[in-house]
Design a protein around this motif. Structure first.
Motif, short mmCIF file in Angstrom:
data_model
loop_
_atom_site.label_atom_id
_atom_site.label_comp_id
_atom_site.label_asym_id
_atom_site.label_seq_id
_atom_site.Cartn_x
_atom_site.Cartn_y
_atom_site.Cartn_z
N SER A 277 0.85 -1.19 0.00
CA SER A 277 0.00 0.00 0.00
C SER A 277 0.88 1.23 0.00
O SER A 277 1.99 1.22 0.53
CB SER A 277 -0.92 0.02 1.23
OG SER A 277 -0.16 -0.02 2.42
N ASP A 469 1.12 -1.23 5.07
CA ASP A 469 0.02 -2.16 5.34
C ASP A 469 0.08 -2.69 6.76
O ASP A 469 -0.98 -2.95 7.37
CB ASP A 469 0.02 -3.31 4.32
CG ASP A 469 1.39 -3.92 4.15
OD1 ASP A 469 2.36 -3.33 4.65
OD2 ASP A 469 1.49 -5.00 3.53
N LEU A 470 1.28 -2.84 7.32
CA LEU A 470 1.39 -3.26 8.72
C LEU A 470 0.89 -2.16 9.65
O LEU A 470 0.24 -2.43 10.67
CB LEU A 470 2.83 -3.62 9.06
CG LEU A 470 3.39 -4.90 8.43
CD1 LEU A 470 4.81 -5.14 8.92
CD2 LEU A 470 2.51 -6.10 8.76
N GLU A 472 -1.39 0.07 8.90
CA GLU A 472 -2.85 0.10 8.77
C GLU A 472 -3.50 -1.07 9.51
O GLU A 472 -4.56 -0.91 10.12
CB GLU A 472 -3.23 0.08 7.30
CG GLU A 472 -2.82 1.34 6.53
CD GLU A 472 -3.11 1.23 5.05
OE1 GLU A 472 -3.50 0.13 4.61
OE2 GLU A 472 -2.94 2.23 4.33
N ALA A 473 -2.82 -2.23 9.47
CA ALA A 473 -3.37 -3.38 10.20
C ALA A 473 -3.38 -3.12 11.70
O ALA A 473 -4.36 -3.45 12.39
CB ALA A 473 -2.55 -4.63 9.88
N ALA A 474 -2.30 -2.52 12.21
CA ALA A 474 -2.25 -2.19 13.63
C ALA A 474 -3.34 -1.18 14.01
O ALA A 474 -3.94 -1.27 15.08
CB ALA A 474 -0.87 -1.65 13.99
N THR A 475 -3.57 -0.23 13.12
CA THR A 475 -4.61 0.76 13.37
C THR A 475 -6.00 0.12 13.37
O THR A 475 -6.85 0.40 14.23
CB THR A 475 -4.55 1.88 12.33
OG1 THR A 475 -3.26 2.49 12.37
CG2 THR A 475 -5.61 2.94 12.61
N ASN A 476 -6.23 -0.76 12.39
CA ASN A 476 -7.54 -1.41 12.30
C ASN A 476 -7.79 -2.33 13.49
O ASN A 476 -8.93 -2.48 13.94
CB ASN A 476 -7.64 -2.21 11.00
CG ASN A 476 -7.66 -1.31 9.78
OD1 ASN A 476 -8.09 -0.16 9.85
ND2 ASN A 476 -7.18 -1.82 8.65
N LEU A 477 -6.72 -2.95 14.00
CA LEU A 477 -6.86 -3.83 15.16
C LEU A 477 -6.93 -3.06 16.47
O LEU A 477 -7.17 -3.66 17.53
CB LEU A 477 -5.69 -4.82 15.21
CG LEU A 477 -5.63 -5.86 14.10
CD1 LEU A 477 -4.34 -6.66 14.17
CD2 LEU A 477 -6.83 -6.81 14.18
#
Length: 579
Positions: A277, A469-470, A472-477
């Motif tokens: 991303s 992308d990592l 964003e994944a941390a933010t989404n989690l």
């Protein structure tokens, strides 16, 4: 509609801007070429070691010329450092037998202080060009090279050994030769850490500019035209006004280099980022935008581009294949034994020669004295690295992860890290004298001015290289802050921090040479430590004490690297690589 098609309105609007860009790039290149030729001519003037001046003029009118000569030396050393980095780091990462020797040798080379190199090489360079200033110029460039190359080599080596596994598998499936893999996989994947560490190494070269231009070895003093020698002369004369003037010129020089060179290179290196991303705001540079808008780079590419393919094919054909012929385990084991035996013989021979020389010169009692002084300097290095870690790791992560903050803070950090901190030594020395603070404590501050930036720069590079992308994944989690640090950020920046830590520690040892003994207006302050010991021995031309000091410093640095930093390197490669 047909009438509208006949008017290339978009091209008409862009053509004037491209023409202006073409003119600006052409004039800039012409001026740069003229300056290089003009400044390089001054390096080959007649010169005699017996009548060579030991200082330079402190006339402010000479400062622009001095600044240009210093800048030319810095870029010549940087070019040598890049070539050395590509060859040495690639050999250490790709050749299994060579790695066992090259990495310890690199540890030793990093630990050898700049004055240790100068005391050995300056006589040889002067002998190569006895009637020209080029010999002294080469010695100065080599000294700057020794302050730049090791950090870049460590960074590029680590990028190779921690390369994502899918890139390695892709290069093998495509059957790329070693030459093709180097330029198509290795260099692009290591470009971001290489640029950041090159920037930091360039700052390290500025730090040792005074020591490499105002040379004092073997009871002889030499001075080359340069801003470092100017500061040394003004400091010896106690002329604080001229020191401040040189600092102002140095600020302009550092800012100019960052705007015209490092900032465009940093923005350009973003094209090699490996992630799925895209970042919200990519770094930008007005200089890079100007080059991209100009048609001159594309024109040069069309002229010289056809030469690249035949060279690439030739090197790929005659170069070693990525998959060498299989060797039987017995022959491989025999080769390893022969290689180890050869290295052991060379080490034993070198140790015997060194012991014999020390026994016939300074004596072994001096070794115990140097080891004790090394413990004192070692304590200063530990304090420096610990404090720099606590201060700069959070700040580096904050800068590296926030694009808006990075856009504002990176130029400031680059200027601070590139500024030769020892130019401030006369001012700090005057403060220490006025306040009565001993150099035994003030030396830690002086050492930190040159070494702490390695940690900050590597942490920024590591944080900015975390895939988007990592994040964003941390933010989404919605990871809690402590878990975010422990599971994402610290593992992600750990390899870069190890590179920064090992080079900061090595830089601190090297900085002790100029930080444990300082002079201002005829007054010399000396701290107890190994750095002051080596500097005094070098100035006196005492070969026995120089060898002891360099050997003891190398012993401390290599021992620390082997027992601590290398284990962290292995941990980073095993657990925290993005593969």
């Amino acid at each position: 509609m047909s009438l509208l098609r006949t008017f290339p309105t978009r091209g008409a609007l862009l053509r004037p801007r491209r023409t202006i860009a073409d003119v600006a790039v052409f004039l800039g290149a012409a001026v740069l070429l003229w300056l290089v030729v003009r400044l390089a001519h001054g390096a080959v003037v007649p010169w005699n070691a017996e009548t060579a001046p030991s200082t330079v003029s402190t006339d402010p009118a000479e400062l622009p010329y001095y600044a240009g000569r210093s800048l030319l030396r810095m870029f010549a050393a940087l070019a040598l450092s890049v070539v050395f980095t590509f060859v040495y780091a690639t050999a250490a990462a790709r050749l299994r037998r060579a790695e066992k020797v090259l990495l310890p040798v690199l540890d030793i080379l990093q630990s050898v202080p700049i004055l240790g190199f100068l005391s050995v090489t300056i006589t040889g360079f002067i002998a190569m060009f006895p009637s020209s200033e080029l010999g002294l110029e080469c010695a100065s460039i080599f000294a700057i090279f020794t302050s730049q190359a090791w950090n870049m080599t460590f960074a590029f080596y680590h990028s190779l050994v921690s390369q994502p596994r899918d890139l390695d598998e892709a290069s093998r499936l495509l059957r790329l030769s070693r030459w093709q893999r180097f330029w198509r996989v290795d260099v692009p994947s290591g470009m971001i850490p290489l640029v950041w560490n090159g920037m930091m190494s360039f700052g390290g070269g500025w730090f040792f500019l005074t020591a490499s231009e105002a040379l004092s070895v073997n009871n002889h003093s030499y001075a080359l035209p340069g801003i470092g020698a100017y500061v040394a002369a003004a400091s010896d004369a106690g002329d604080l006004g001229k020191v401040l003037l040189a600092i102002a010129v140095m600020v302009v020089l550092v800012v100019g280099v960052n705007v015209l060179f490092w900032r465009p290179l940093t923005a350009w290196s973003e094209r090699f980022r490996i992630e799925y991303s895209e970042a919200a705001q990519a770094p930008r540079s007005l200089t890079l935008d100007l080059l991209r808008r100009s048609r001159i780079p594309a024109l040069l590419g069309r002229v010289f581009g056809p030469l690249v393919y035949p060279i690439d094919r030739a090197m790929a054909t005659f170069g070693l294949a990525e998959h060498p012929l299989r060797v039987s385990p017995v022959r491989r084991r025999a080769g390893d034994v022969a290689f180890a035996a050869t290295v052991l013989v060379l080490i034993v021979y070198g140790l015997v020669r060194m012991i014999t020389f020390i026994a016939g010169s300074a004596g072994f009692a001096e070794v115990a004295h140097a080891l004790l002084l090394g413990m004192i300097t070692f304590a200063r290095v530990l304090v420096l690295v610990a404090v720099a870690t606590l201060v700069w790791v959070p700040i580096g992560v904050w800068i590296g992860l926030n694009s808006k903050v990075s856009r504002l803070a990176q130029p400031v950090v680059q200027v601070l890290a590139s500024f030769p901190a020892n130019f401030l030594f006369p001012i700090i020395t005057a403060v220490l004298v006025a306040t009565g603070i001993p150099l035994d404590w003030g030396g830690i501050l002086l050492m930190s001015l040159g070494a702490q930036w390695y940690i900050l720069f590597n942490v920024i590079a590591g944080a900015s290289a975390v895939p988007n992308d990592l994040r964003e994944a941390a933010t989404n989690l919605r990871l809690p802050r402590k878990l975010w640090w422990r599971k994402l950020i610290l593992p992600a920046i750990f390899p870069s921090y190890v590179t920064g830590g090992i080079t900061a520690a090595g830089g601190a040892w090297n900085a002790s040479i100029v930080a444990e003994i300082v002079s201002y207006n005829g007054l010399t302050l000396t701290a107890t430590g190994l750095g002051a010991y080596i500097k005094e021995a070098t100035s006196a031309g005492d070969a026995g004490r120089i060898l002891i000091g360099v050997a003891v410093m190398s012993l401390y640095v290599v021992g620390l690297n082997r027992l601590f930093w290398r284990r962290l390197y292995a941990l980073a490669e095993r657990r925290f690589s993005l593969s």
